[in-house]
Design a protein around this motif. Structure first.
Motif, PDB file in Angstrom:
ATOM      1  N   MET A   1       0.837  -1.180   0.000  1.00  0.00           N
ATOM      2  CA  MET A   1       0.000   0.000   0.000  1.00  0.00           C
ATOM      3  C   MET A   1       0.879   1.240   0.000  1.00  0.00           C
ATOM      4  N   VAL A   2       1.096   1.843   1.180  1.00  0.00           N
ATOM      5  CA  VAL A   2       2.001   2.995   1.143  1.00  0.00           C
ATOM      6  C   VAL A   2       3.362   2.542   0.654  1.00  0.00           C
ATOM      7  N   SER A   5       3.337   2.130  -2.881  1.00  0.00           N
ATOM      8  CA  SER A   5       3.435   3.384  -3.607  1.00  0.00           C
ATOM      9  C   SER A   5       4.889   3.770  -3.811  1.00  0.00           C
ATOM     10  N   ALA A 178     -12.223   7.588   5.755  1.00  0.00           N
ATOM     11  CA  ALA A 178     -10.783   7.844   5.583  1.00  0.00           C
ATOM     12  C   ALA A 178     -10.468   8.283   4.153  1.00  0.00           C
ATOM     13  N   MET A 179     -11.049   7.591   3.175  1.00  0.00           N
ATOM     14  CA  MET A 179     -10.747   7.923   1.771  1.00  0.00           C
ATOM     15  C   MET A 179     -11.318   9.284   1.380  1.00  0.00           C
ATOM     16  N   GLY A 181     -11.882  11.690   3.444  1.00  0.00           N
ATOM     17  CA  GLY A 181     -11.003  12.632   4.151  1.00  0.00           C
ATOM     18  C   GLY A 181      -9.725  12.887   3.369  1.00  0.00           C
ATOM     19  N   MET A 182      -9.169  11.825   2.802  1.00  0.00           N
ATOM     20  CA  MET A 182      -7.933  11.975   2.028  1.00  0.00           C
ATOM     21  C   MET A 182      -8.173  12.796   0.756  1.00  0.00           C
ATOM     22  N   HIS A 185      -8.296  16.292   1.727  1.00  0.00           N
ATOM     23  CA  HIS A 185      -6.911  16.702   2.037  1.00  0.00           C
ATOM     24  C   HIS A 185      -6.134  16.993   0.748  1.00  0.00           C
ATOM     25  N   VAL A 217      -4.901   5.979  -2.675  1.00  0.00           N
ATOM     26  CA  VAL A 217      -4.460   7.368  -2.484  1.00  0.00           C
ATOM     27  C   VAL A 217      -3.000   7.617  -2.860  1.00  0.00           C
ATOM     28  N   GLU A 218      -2.211   6.556  -2.888  1.00  0.00           N
ATOM     29  CA  GLU A 218      -0.762   6.742  -2.997  1.00  0.00           C
ATOM     30  C   GLU A 218      -0.342   7.508  -4.249  1.00  0.00           C
ATOM     31  N   LEU A 221      -0.790  11.205  -3.801  1.00  0.00           N
ATOM     32  CA  LEU A 221       0.098  11.842  -2.827  1.00  0.00           C
ATOM     33  C   LEU A 221       1.448  12.173  -3.452  1.00  0.00           C
ATOM     34  N   SER A 222       1.850  11.358  -4.412  1.00  0.00           N
ATOM     35  CA  SER A 222       3.169  11.592  -4.988  1.00  0.00           C
ATOM     36  C   SER A 222       3.105  12.252  -6.370  1.00  0.00           C
ATOM     37  N   MET A 257      -5.629   0.452  -8.145  1.00  0.00           N
ATOM     38  CA  MET A 257      -5.064  -0.060  -6.895  1.00  0.00           C
ATOM     39  C   MET A 257      -3.896  -0.972  -7.244  1.00  0.00           C
TER      40      MET A 257
END
Lengths: 270, 264
Positions: A1-2, A5, A178-179, A181-182, A185, A217-218, A221-222, A257
């Motif tokens: 996952m993270v 990523s 959570a998702m 929220g992300m 964000h 989400v990964e 984020l990047s 995913m």
């Protein structure tokens, strides 16, 4: 996952370097040599991808089972944990779960569709990609959880099946919050939202957006220029003029995913 | 394989790729890394230098609007903030030019290519973590131009925002962990409380914020985790956490984690 990523990010970095390097040496250097370097580093993955693309359906099916087995086992552990299943019942449940796993090859995307025009015209949506080089048209986590719900109902009795359903529903709700929220964000990082805007967008997405189910989400984020594919009015109507200008220039994209369970050979006790 | 190991691996790939590309020239000619290559390294995630400049300029307006939604700003204050933001962008692009100049002056060989890439790394990281941070001119001017009441209002809002960010990143991280190590919501809520506390002083802005959460989870003492998780879950989490060890140095270098918590 993270962690995946990180892996994916570096694969992306290599791809970029291949492009940069390829461009730099395009005049007189065969690109194939650059590809050989890539094979040196990610030899296993590249070979697997190559093998998968040339495999017959039966082999691909087996490879998919191997790839998804760690997810199945971890979810089985959760099922046993929350229902306090006695050891005597576990063997039957495990066998039933493995039977379900063998029937999951319908999630596989036809590789020709991925490689060919099917993808370009949106005929095939890739929800997930495995480290073993396969594309899936369904969320494997959801599929496994639904399968175990059926197994629990069939082999564990209504009380325990309900216990699992109830705990799973809570986890799904946790993930949904959570998702979403992300996503807020991610938008906030790019658009400097006010408290009220964040609350409003969160409310809009909670009410009317189901894309969180297959979201990873990964990738976002990047990659600061990308955001998930979101329904336009749910966001646009909440923004001010300056934010709207930036929002319209952001690239909406669905990162599949990444299923890469072979990084962890975890022991679940069965 | 850990984060830094992969980072080193990719650096090696980078060098290898460049050597492959320029290798034949090394034998009879010169290595070359031109400004466009440097630009692509620095701005790889922003679609190039010009696009990055536009995005950064737009960010100034967005930041000012965000401040205005909390406190009232005079026209003069807005002008000062905009100038400061533009100063931050100029300062960044001056640093980019400085890298260009240094690379121009380098005699290219394998080591120089690596060195050139190393020069771009802090600039890539600066873009990723955000130009208008606590060290920025914009931040300093903001503090210098606001009244005590305005600063108090802004700090209250920032505190609330920070708490929201911590909660979001912690829950986002745990939701991804849950896909590999399924946990009950009760367990995730208990971990959320611990992680909120342990990340309270960390810097969570920018794209690396979620890695801080991962690092903090890996550093939660065994006894604390043992009260929440089953032994099998704990073992799996530790196994996963080992992979976060490698990232600590990077996060520390970025000033994102506070070491005092580790020393407890």
């Amino acid at each position: 996952m993270v962690f995946r990523s990180v892996y994916q990010r570096w694969l992306g970095a290599v791809a970029l370097l291949v492009m940069v390097g390829g461009g730099a040496c395009a005049q007189d250097e065969p690109i194939v040599e650059v590809e050989e370097v890539q094979v040196d580093v990610f030899e296993r993955d590249i070979m697997i991808v190559d093998a998968v693309q040339n495999r017959n359906p039966e082999d691909r099916k087996k490879l998919l089972q191997q790839t998804l087995e760690p997810i199945l086992k971890s979810e089985l552990y959760f099922l046993f944990m929350v229902t306090d299943a006695p050891n005597s019942d576990r063997k039957v449940i495990l066998e039933a779960a493995e039977k379900e796993l063998r029937a999951m090859d319908d999630m596989l995307v036809d590789q020709n569709a991925v490689n060919g025009l099917g993808m370009a015209f949106g005929a095939t949506t890739v929800i997930a990609q495995t480290s073993t080089g396969m594309s899936l048209k369904a969320n494997p986590y959801t599929r496994i959880q639904e399968s175990l719900q059926a197994v629990a109902a069939q082999h564990m009795g209504p009380e325990k099946a309900e216990k699992y359903n109830s705990e799973l529903a809570k986890r799904i709700e946790f993930r949904r919050e959570a998702m979403i929220g992300m996503v807020v964000h991610l938008l906030d990082q790019r658009l400097e939202l006010s408290v009220e805007q964040r609350d409003q967008i969160k409310e809009n997405l909670t009410e009317k957006w189901s894309g969180w189910k297959n979201m990873s989400v990964e990738g976002y984020l990047s990659n600061s220029n990308y955001i998930p594919v979101l329904p336009f009015p749910l966001i646009d109507t909440v923004l001010n003029r300056d934010q709207r200008t930036v929002w319209k220039n952001l690239n909406q994209y669905h990162f599949p995913m990444q299923i890469n369970n072979d990084q962890f050979s975890m022991e679940w006790g069965f | 394989m850990g984060f830094l190991t992969k980072m080193n691996l990719v650096r090696l790939v980078l060098i290898a790729l460049l050597v492959v590309c320029f290798g034949d020239r090394a034998q009879g000619q010169q290595f070359q890394v031109d400004r466009s290559t440097i630009e692509s390294w620095i701005f790889q995630r922003q679609n190039g230098s010009e696009q990055a400049k536009k995005s950064l300029a737009a960010q100034i307006d967005l930041k000012i609007e965000a401040i205005k939604s909390i406190v009232q700003l005079s026209e003069q204050q807005v002008i000062q903030l905009r100038l400061a933001g533009e100063g931050d962008i100029k300062r960044f692009y001056d640093a980019v030019l400085e890298v260009y100049r240094k690379v121009d002056d380098m005699e290219m060989n394998q080591n120089a290519i690596n060195e050139a890439y190393q020069l771009t790394t802090p600039l890539q990281q600066k873009l990723a973590s955000g130009l208008f941070d606590d060290q920025s001119l914009m931040h300093k001017v903001l503090r210098g131009t606001l009244s005590t009441e305005q600063i108090t209002a802004l700090e209250t809002s920032e505190k609330r925002r920070r708490e929201q960010i911590i909660g979001t990143l912690v829950r986002g991280y745990l939701a991804t962990v849950d896909q590999m190590i399924p946990m009950s919501v009760k367990q995730m809520e208990q971990l959320t409380e611990i992680l909120r506390e342990r990340t309270a002083k960390d810097k969570l802005t920018g794209e690396y914020g979620i890695y801080v959460v991962g690092y903090r989870l890996a550093k939660v003492p065994e006894d604390d985790l043992g009260e929440i998780l089953q032994p099998v879950q704990l073992k799996a989490l530790r196994q996963m956490g080992n992979q976060m060890e490698g990232i600590a140095g990077f996060l520390r270098q970025q000033g994102m984690i506070m070491d005092e918590i580790d020393a407890e």
